[in-house]
Design a protein around this motif. Structure first.
Motif, PDB file in Angstrom:
ATOM      1  N   GLU A  72       0.803  -1.227   0.000  1.00 44.82           N
ATOM      2  CA  GLU A  72       0.000   0.000   0.000  1.00 44.82           C
ATOM      3  C   GLU A  72       0.834   1.275   0.000  1.00 44.82           C
ATOM      4  O   GLU A  72       0.356   2.333  -0.400  1.00 44.82           O
ATOM      5  CB  GLU A  72      -0.962   0.011   1.190  1.00 44.82           C
ATOM      6  CG  GLU A  72      -0.278   0.045   2.527  1.00 44.82           C
ATOM      7  CD  GLU A  72      -1.265  -0.035   3.671  1.00 44.82           C
ATOM      8  OE1 GLU A  72      -0.860   0.316   4.781  1.00 44.82           O
ATOM      9  OE2 GLU A  72      -2.414  -0.440   3.464  1.00 44.82           O
ATOM     10  N   THR A  73       2.089   1.200   0.420  1.00 45.50           N
ATOM     11  CA  THR A  73       2.942   2.388   0.406  1.00 45.50           C
ATOM     12  C   THR A  73       3.702   2.539  -0.902  1.00 45.50           C
ATOM     13  O   THR A  73       4.420   3.518  -1.083  1.00 45.50           O
ATOM     14  CB  THR A  73       3.947   2.341   1.576  1.00 45.50           C
ATOM     15  OG1 THR A  73       4.752   1.167   1.448  1.00 45.50           O
ATOM     16  CG2 THR A  73       3.229   2.357   2.899  1.00 45.50           C
ATOM     17  N   GLY A  74       3.582   1.569  -1.810  1.00 39.60           N
ATOM     18  CA  GLY A  74       4.236   1.672  -3.103  1.00 39.60           C
ATOM     19  C   GLY A  74       5.578   0.978  -3.177  1.00 39.60           C
ATOM     20  O   GLY A  74       6.311   1.141  -4.155  1.00 39.60           O
ATOM     21  N   VAL A  75       5.930   0.188  -2.163  1.00 38.14           N
ATOM     22  CA  VAL A  75       7.187  -0.560  -2.185  1.00 38.14           C
ATOM     23  C   VAL A  75       7.008  -1.756  -3.121  1.00 38.14           C
ATOM     24  O   VAL A  75       6.013  -2.468  -3.067  1.00 38.14           O
ATOM     25  CB  VAL A  75       7.571  -1.032  -0.771  1.00 38.14           C
ATOM     26  CG1 VAL A  75       8.837  -1.863  -0.807  1.00 38.14           C
ATOM     27  CG2 VAL A  75       7.744   0.162   0.153  1.00 38.14           C
ATOM     28  N   ILE A  76       7.982  -1.958  -4.000  1.00 41.55           N
ATOM     29  CA  ILE A  76       7.898  -2.973  -5.051  1.00 41.55           C
ATOM     30  C   ILE A  76       8.872  -4.104  -4.750  1.00 41.55           C
ATOM     31  O   ILE A  76      10.027  -3.858  -4.387  1.00 41.55           O
ATOM     32  CB  ILE A  76       8.238  -2.347  -6.421  1.00 41.55           C
ATOM     33  CG1 ILE A  76       7.348  -1.151  -6.699  1.00 41.55           C
ATOM     34  CG2 ILE A  76       8.123  -3.381  -7.530  1.00 41.55           C
ATOM     35  CD1 ILE A  76       7.833  -0.297  -7.843  1.00 41.55           C
ATOM     36  N   ILE A 117       1.825   1.132 -10.363  1.00 41.32           N
ATOM     37  CA  ILE A 117       1.367  -0.035 -11.126  1.00 41.32           C
ATOM     38  C   ILE A 117       1.543   0.203 -12.622  1.00 41.32           C
ATOM     39  O   ILE A 117       1.982  -0.679 -13.362  1.00 41.32           O
ATOM     40  CB  ILE A 117      -0.094  -0.353 -10.763  1.00 41.32           C
ATOM     41  CG1 ILE A 117      -0.145  -0.780  -9.301  1.00 41.32           C
ATOM     42  CG2 ILE A 117      -0.663  -1.429 -11.674  1.00 41.32           C
ATOM     43  CD1 ILE A 117      -1.515  -0.836  -8.714  1.00 41.32           C
ATOM     44  N   ILE A 118       1.237   1.413 -13.079  1.00 41.10           N
ATOM     45  CA  ILE A 118       1.410   1.752 -14.492  1.00 41.10           C
ATOM     46  C   ILE A 118       2.880   1.693 -14.871  1.00 41.10           C
ATOM     47  O   ILE A 118       3.238   1.207 -15.946  1.00 41.10           O
ATOM     48  CB  ILE A 118       0.807   3.138 -14.797  1.00 41.10           C
ATOM     49  CG1 ILE A 118      -0.694   3.141 -14.529  1.00 41.10           C
ATOM     50  CG2 ILE A 118       1.104   3.565 -16.222  1.00 41.10           C
ATOM     51  CD1 ILE A 118      -1.478   2.143 -15.343  1.00 41.10           C
ATOM     52  N   ARG A 119       3.774   2.154 -13.977  1.00 36.32           N
ATOM     53  CA  ARG A 119       5.218   2.082 -14.273  1.00 36.32           C
ATOM     54  C   ARG A 119       5.694   0.635 -14.347  1.00 36.32           C
ATOM     55  O   ARG A 119       6.563   0.301 -15.151  1.00 36.32           O
ATOM     56  CB  ARG A 119       5.997   2.860 -13.226  1.00 36.32           C
ATOM     57  CG  ARG A 119       5.901   4.348 -13.426  1.00 36.32           C
ATOM     58  CD  ARG A 119       6.925   5.093 -12.595  1.00 36.32           C
ATOM     59  NE  ARG A 119       6.827   6.507 -12.839  1.00 36.32           N
ATOM     60  CZ  ARG A 119       6.143   7.353 -12.072  1.00 36.32           C
ATOM     61  NH1 ARG A 119       5.504   6.920 -11.009  1.00 36.32           N
ATOM     62  NH2 ARG A 119       6.111   8.630 -12.362  1.00 36.32           N
ATOM     63  N   ILE A 120       5.144  -0.233 -13.515  1.00 37.09           N
ATOM     64  CA  ILE A 120       5.511  -1.655 -13.563  1.00 37.09           C
ATOM     65  C   ILE A 120       5.083  -2.258 -14.897  1.00 37.09           C
ATOM     66  O   ILE A 120       5.832  -2.993 -15.540  1.00 37.09           O
ATOM     67  CB  ILE A 120       4.883  -2.418 -12.381  1.00 37.09           C
ATOM     68  CG1 ILE A 120       5.540  -1.984 -11.082  1.00 37.09           C
ATOM     69  CG2 ILE A 120       5.016  -3.918 -12.572  1.00 37.09           C
ATOM     70  CD1 ILE A 120       4.841  -2.488  -9.844  1.00 37.09           C
ATOM     71  N   LEU A 121       3.864  -1.944 -15.328  1.00 38.62           N
ATOM     72  CA  LEU A 121       3.390  -2.437 -16.627  1.00 38.62           C
ATOM     73  C   LEU A 121       4.251  -1.911 -17.765  1.00 38.62           C
ATOM     74  O   LEU A 121       4.563  -2.636 -18.714  1.00 38.62           O
ATOM     75  CB  LEU A 121       1.928  -2.045 -16.832  1.00 38.62           C
ATOM     76  CG  LEU A 121       0.920  -2.690 -15.875  1.00 38.62           C
ATOM     77  CD1 LEU A 121      -0.456  -2.085 -16.098  1.00 38.62           C
ATOM     78  CD2 LEU A 121       0.892  -4.181 -16.045  1.00 38.62           C
ATOM     79  N   ASP A 122       4.654  -0.646 -17.662  1.00 39.77           N
ATOM     80  CA  ASP A 122       5.506  -0.045 -18.690  1.00 39.77           C
ATOM     81  C   ASP A 122       6.889  -0.703 -18.699  1.00 39.77           C
ATOM     82  O   ASP A 122       7.434  -0.998 -19.761  1.00 39.77           O
ATOM     83  CB  ASP A 122       5.619   1.456 -18.442  1.00 39.77           C
ATOM     84  CG  ASP A 122       6.365   2.174 -19.543  1.00 39.77           C
ATOM     85  OD1 ASP A 122       6.111   1.857 -20.728  1.00 39.77           O
ATOM     86  OD2 ASP A 122       7.188   3.056 -19.234  1.00 39.77           O
TER      87      ASP A 122
END
Length: 137
Positions: A72-76, A117-122
């Motif tokens: 939820e904090t954006g950690v990948i 999430i969009i950056r991961i898809l990109d």
């Protein structure tokens, strides 16, 4: 003076005037266009699944999949390795070279930032990984 016979005055006009009908149809078209624009949500309105939901369904994971987790904090996390948005492109490319063109399983928390999430898809698309799926619980 022109002479008009009585039989010509009594003829019934056989043509239908479609102008009022066309006006009504155009007004209805405009109303439906406005209602369609107001009822459709704009942009990316995808509701991601809740990762904390404890359902009894456990899907068997493939061991050769590339697993990407976002909290939820954006950690990948890519295959258990923590990364950030700046290094996602290089890390995704490294995983692609190491494992090949495999399926990418993206698991994200409901409150995860959509930009991440969009950056991961990109990053997956740039690395040549086009088989990306969202994991639901």
């Amino acid at each position: 003076m022109s002479m008009v016979s009585a039989s010509q005055d009594d003829e019934v006009m056989a043509e239908i005037n479609i102008t009022p009908f066309t006006d009504v149809l155009l007004v209805l078209l405009i109303i439906f266009m406005i209602l369609a624009a107001l009822s459709a949500p704009p942009g990316f309105e995808k509701q991601l699944p809740d990762k904390n939901d404890n359902t009894p369904q456990q899907q068997q994971k493939k061991t050769d999949d590339i697993e990407v987790l976002v909290n939820e904090t954006g950690v990948i996390y890519i295959d258990g390795k923590r990364t950030d948005v700046q290094h996602i492109y290089a890390d995704m490319s490294d995983v692609q070279h190491r494992k090949g063109n495999k399926h990418v399983s993206l698991t994200a928390d409901v409150k995860a930032p959509y930009g991440t999430i969009i950056r991961i898809l990109d990053a997956a698309k740039i690395a040549g990984l086009e088989d990306v799926g969202f994991v639901t619980s």
